[in-house]
Scaffold this motif. Structure first.
Motif, PDB file in Angstrom:
ATOM      1  N   PHE A  28       0.836  -1.201   0.000  1.00 21.71           N
ATOM      2  CA  PHE A  28       0.000   0.000   0.000  1.00 21.71           C
ATOM      3  C   PHE A  28       0.870   1.252   0.000  1.00 21.71           C
ATOM      4  CE2 PHE A  28      -1.882   3.441   2.499  1.00 21.71           C
ATOM      5  CZ  PHE A  28      -2.988   3.733   1.720  1.00 21.71           C
ATOM      6  N   TYR A  29       1.828   1.323   0.923  1.00 21.79           N
ATOM      7  CA  TYR A  29       2.676   2.509   1.012  1.00 21.79           C
ATOM      8  C   TYR A  29       3.587   2.644  -0.208  1.00 21.79           C
ATOM      9  CZ  TYR A  29       1.014   3.276   5.735  1.00 21.79           C
ATOM     10  OH  TYR A  29       0.220   3.528   6.810  1.00 21.79           O
ATOM     11  N   SER A  30       3.986   1.538  -0.768  1.00 16.53           N
ATOM     12  CA  SER A  30       4.805   1.577  -1.972  1.00 16.53           C
ATOM     13  C   SER A  30       4.004   2.170  -3.141  1.00 16.53           C
ATOM     14  CB  SER A  30       5.292   0.176  -2.323  1.00 16.53           C
ATOM     15  OG  SER A  30       6.064   0.193  -3.473  1.00 16.53           O
ATOM     16  N   ARG A  31       2.750   1.753  -3.279  1.00 13.83           N
ATOM     17  CA  ARG A  31       1.880   2.310  -4.323  1.00 13.83           C
ATOM     18  C   ARG A  31       1.615   3.790  -4.072  1.00 13.83           C
ATOM     19  NH1 ARG A  31      -0.866  -2.597  -3.597  1.00 13.83           N
ATOM     20  NH2 ARG A  31      -2.447  -1.557  -2.345  1.00 13.83           N
ATOM     21  N   ALA A  32       1.377   4.144  -2.810  1.00 17.31           N
ATOM     22  CA  ALA A  32       1.123   5.547  -2.475  1.00 17.31           C
ATOM     23  C   ALA A  32       2.341   6.406  -2.795  1.00 17.31           C
ATOM     24  CB  ALA A  32       0.756   5.680  -0.998  1.00 17.31           C
ATOM     25  N   LEU A  33       3.514   5.904  -2.478  1.00 17.96           N
ATOM     26  CA  LEU A  33       4.742   6.636  -2.764  1.00 17.96           C
ATOM     27  C   LEU A  33       4.948   6.783  -4.274  1.00 17.96           C
ATOM     28  CD1 LEU A  33       7.176   7.993  -1.490  1.00 17.96           C
ATOM     29  CD2 LEU A  33       8.337   5.791  -1.486  1.00 17.96           C
ATOM     30  N   SER A  34       4.655   5.753  -5.016  1.00 19.88           N
ATOM     31  CA  SER A  34       4.764   5.825  -6.478  1.00 19.88           C
ATOM     32  C   SER A  34       3.795   6.864  -7.043  1.00 19.88           C
ATOM     33  CB  SER A  34       4.469   4.466  -7.103  1.00 19.88           C
ATOM     34  OG  SER A  34       5.442   3.538  -6.746  1.00 19.88           O
ATOM     35  N   GLU A  35       2.580   6.888  -6.505  1.00 18.42           N
ATOM     36  CA  GLU A  35       1.583   7.860  -6.963  1.00 18.42           C
ATOM     37  C   GLU A  35       2.026   9.286  -6.636  1.00 18.42           C
ATOM     38  OE1 GLU A  35      -1.896   9.517  -8.576  1.00 18.42           O
ATOM     39  OE2 GLU A  35      -0.930   7.576  -8.859  1.00 18.42           O
ATOM     40  N   LEU A  36       2.545   9.498  -5.440  1.00 17.48           N
ATOM     41  CA  LEU A  36       3.041  10.828  -5.072  1.00 17.48           C
ATOM     42  C   LEU A  36       4.196  11.243  -5.971  1.00 17.48           C
ATOM     43  CD1 LEU A  36       2.966  10.756  -1.168  1.00 17.48           C
ATOM     44  CD2 LEU A  36       1.558  12.145  -2.689  1.00 17.48           C
ATOM     45  N   ARG A  39       2.769  12.255  -9.312  1.00 16.36           N
ATOM     46  CA  ARG A  39       2.124  13.568  -9.242  1.00 16.36           C
ATOM     47  C   ARG A  39       3.153  14.686  -9.138  1.00 16.36           C
ATOM     48  NH1 ARG A  39      -3.082  12.742  -5.219  1.00 16.36           N
ATOM     49  NH2 ARG A  39      -4.130  11.198  -6.511  1.00 16.36           N
ATOM     50  N   GLU A  40       4.205  14.437  -8.365  1.00 10.61           N
ATOM     51  CA  GLU A  40       5.267  15.435  -8.221  1.00 10.61           C
ATOM     52  C   GLU A  40       5.932  15.699  -9.569  1.00 10.61           C
ATOM     53  OE1 GLU A  40       9.400  14.884  -6.291  1.00 10.61           O
ATOM     54  OE2 GLU A  40       8.084  15.560  -4.687  1.00 10.61           O
ATOM     55  N   LYS A  41       6.203  14.629 -10.307  1.00  8.18           N
ATOM     56  CA  LYS A  41       6.824  14.758 -11.628  1.00  8.18           C
ATOM     57  C   LYS A  41       5.899  15.544 -12.556  1.00  8.18           C
ATOM     58  CE  LYS A  41       9.688  13.340 -14.993  1.00  8.18           C
ATOM     59  NZ  LYS A  41       9.992  14.534 -15.719  1.00  8.18           N
ATOM     60  N   SER A  42       4.607  15.233 -12.502  1.00 14.43           N
ATOM     61  CA  SER A  42       3.632  15.932 -13.335  1.00 14.43           C
ATOM     62  C   SER A  42       3.594  17.423 -12.976  1.00 14.43           C
ATOM     63  CB  SER A  42       2.250  15.313 -13.150  1.00 14.43           C
ATOM     64  OG  SER A  42       1.284  16.025 -13.865  1.00 14.43           O
ATOM     65  N   ALA A  43       3.609  17.731 -11.685  1.00 11.93           N
ATOM     66  CA  ALA A  43       3.598  19.129 -11.249  1.00 11.93           C
ATOM     67  C   ALA A  43       4.870  19.843 -11.696  1.00 11.93           C
ATOM     68  CB  ALA A  43       3.448  19.204  -9.735  1.00 11.93           C
ATOM     69  N   GLU A  44       6.007  19.165 -11.577  1.00 11.75           N
ATOM     70  CA  GLU A  44       7.275  19.762 -12.025  1.00 11.75           C
ATOM     71  C   GLU A  44       7.237  20.048 -13.522  1.00 11.75           C
ATOM     72  OE1 GLU A  44      10.311  17.012 -10.849  1.00 11.75           O
ATOM     73  OE2 GLU A  44      10.321  17.699  -8.775  1.00 11.75           O
ATOM     74  N   ASP A  45       6.679  19.124 -14.292  1.00 12.43           N
ATOM     75  CA  ASP A  45       6.569  19.326 -15.738  1.00 12.43           C
ATOM     76  C   ASP A  45       5.675  20.520 -16.060  1.00 12.43           C
ATOM     77  OD1 ASP A  45       8.200  17.152 -16.114  1.00 12.43           O
ATOM     78  OD2 ASP A  45       6.587  15.767 -16.652  1.00 12.43           O
ATOM     79  N   LYS A  46       4.556  20.648 -15.335  1.00 14.48           N
ATOM     80  CA  LYS A  46       3.650  21.778 -15.575  1.00 14.48           C
ATOM     81  C   LYS A  46       4.313  23.097 -15.215  1.00 14.48           C
ATOM     82  CE  LYS A  46      -0.607  19.163 -14.944  1.00 14.48           C
ATOM     83  NZ  LYS A  46      -1.746  18.909 -14.059  1.00 14.48           N
TER      84      LYS A  46
END
Length: 81
Positions: A28-36, A39-46
């Protein structure tokens, strides 16, 4: 201390339950960390794209303003001399 097969079986069962819970939580935490991270990468790209656009438009504005500024400077120079 005598070996008690029932105690050993119960202990193994409890250990397996704990291990299963740990594995599920880890997943669960591994998936959550991957999702974060995604999202961080997506925000950095934007942010990077927005910054690039802002730099482009500010440079374009400066280039468009340059002829007018030169004209005004030339008019001031002409009026002084």
């Amino acid at each position: 201390m005598d070996y008690d097969p029932e105690f050993s079986k119960k202990s193994n069962t409890e250990l397996n339950i704990c291990l299963t819970k740990y594995t599920e939580e880890h997943e669960f935490y591994s998936r959550a960390l991957s999702e974060l991270s995604r999202r961080e990468k997506s925000a950095e790209d934007k942010i990077s794209a927005s910054l690039s656009k802002a730099i482009f438009w500010s440079r374009l504005a400066a280039l468009l303003a340059l002829p007018g500024a030169l004209f005004v400077a030339w008019q001031i120079f002409q009026s002084i001399h």
